[in-house]
Design an enzyme around this catalytic site. Sequence first.
Site, PDB file in Angstrom:
ATOM      1  N   ASP A   1       0.829  -1.219   0.000  1.00  0.00           N
ATOM      2  CA  ASP A   1       0.000   0.000   0.000  1.00  0.00           C
ATOM      3  C   ASP A   1       0.861   1.266   0.000  1.00  0.00           C
ATOM      4  OD1 ASP A   1      -2.130  -1.661   0.075  1.00  0.00           O
ATOM      5  OD2 ASP A   1      -2.796  -1.150   2.111  1.00  0.00           O
TER       6      ASP A   1
ATOM      7  N   LEU B   1     -35.632  -9.588  -7.197  1.00  0.00           N
ATOM      8  CA  LEU B   1     -35.779 -11.040  -7.343  1.00  0.00           C
ATOM      9  C   LEU B   1     -36.901 -11.561  -6.457  1.00  0.00           C
ATOM     10  CD1 LEU B   1     -32.015 -12.048  -7.092  1.00  0.00           C
ATOM     11  CD2 LEU B   1     -33.396 -12.042  -9.155  1.00  0.00           C
TER      12      LEU B   1
ATOM     13  N   LYS C   1     -25.626 -13.513  -2.070  1.00  0.00           N
ATOM     14  CA  LYS C   1     -26.516 -12.350  -2.165  1.00  0.00           C
ATOM     15  C   LYS C   1     -26.010 -11.292  -1.194  1.00  0.00           C
ATOM     16  CE  LYS C   1     -31.300 -10.872  -2.244  1.00  0.00           C
ATOM     17  NZ  LYS C   1     -31.043  -9.666  -1.452  1.00  0.00           N
TER      18      LYS C   1
ATOM     19  N   LYS D   1     -33.048 -17.129   0.618  1.00  0.00           N
ATOM     20  CA  LYS D   1     -32.655 -16.323   1.774  1.00  0.00           C
ATOM     21  C   LYS D   1     -32.279 -17.207   2.967  1.00  0.00           C
ATOM     22  CE  LYS D   1     -33.189 -12.257   1.706  1.00  0.00           C
ATOM     23  NZ  LYS D   1     -34.256 -11.275   1.562  1.00  0.00           N
TER      24      LYS D   1
END
Length: 337
Positions: free
Chosen positions: A33, A83, A115, A314
């Site tokens: 970094d 959905l 999801k 879900k």
Amino acid sequence: GLALLLVGPSRLLAQLEDANYRYYVLDDPSIPDSEYDRLLRELEQLEQAHPELASPDSPTHRIGHSVQTSFGKVKHRIAMLSLANAFSDEEVADFLQRIANTVPAEQLEFSCEPKLDGLAISLRYQDGRLVQAATRGDGEAGEDVTVNIRTIRCIPLKLRGHGYPKVLEVRGEVYMPRQAFESYNQRALQRNEKTLANPRNGAAGSLRQLDPKVTASRPLSFYAYAIGETQGMAMPGTHSEILALLRVWGLPVSAEVRTVHGLQAVLDYYRSMQQRRDGLAYDIDGVVYKLNSTAWQDELGFVSRAPRWAIAHKFPAQEQATTVLAIDVQVGRTGAI
């Protein structure tokens, strides 16, 4: 002299773009970094000394300077639909059966994806350059959040390589990684500032800041999961090939995406993601199954604002709403309530 100067910014730009791609898309950092920050400072100094050489895609432009008064509206050329949900294996079996009534058995291949619990965003690239970003809104129209989206380091301002369509609309999720969310809240507490309620609210609230510098200070990330409108080139015939192409063009795609065949395999994917859920770097609230063949997706079409060819399976809720019915107050021996 000018030729040498031109090489400076373009070389630095290429190095920074490559480092970004390796870090965010390949998950294989090529430089520390500190080295990235050094190169960025060098580019900044060069651009300040020679503004005419600054590229519109320069990563130094990721921190917006103009505070907005409101967000404009963007009409989605192709609606961003939500959905249908499944909460049980039986509902998933019904979903597959409905597809099997139309689609031949050998085509029952699905792209399975986590999801993400964030905010759905549409990114519009023209000739490889990011020209607009919009929230999903009501599916028909969303808010223009281009200035804020440009502050998210893993979203390419310019696509990599070549061979991409003249117009490419990429759809995906802006989210806040868990660790970044925790660190942000710790710092906010130390400064007596307001903490974020959860990573999802953190992502949504950060993108709706009228001052892009505030968005730039928030640790946001992005995963692409679909395409919308494309112009100027035929896209591959499967969803999984489209995701692979997006990755080649520099867009981050979740490493958890799998292509599987049939009911048992999609349910196995669900179980495996449920077990690994707490170990992921980001919050998920389920998994998504998408029929892989885009030709069969078109054939199946949509029903009441949701595709027939995809479903969200879900997880059981970790938080529930409840109502306080009564409070029992007791007085202790010392008079304390």
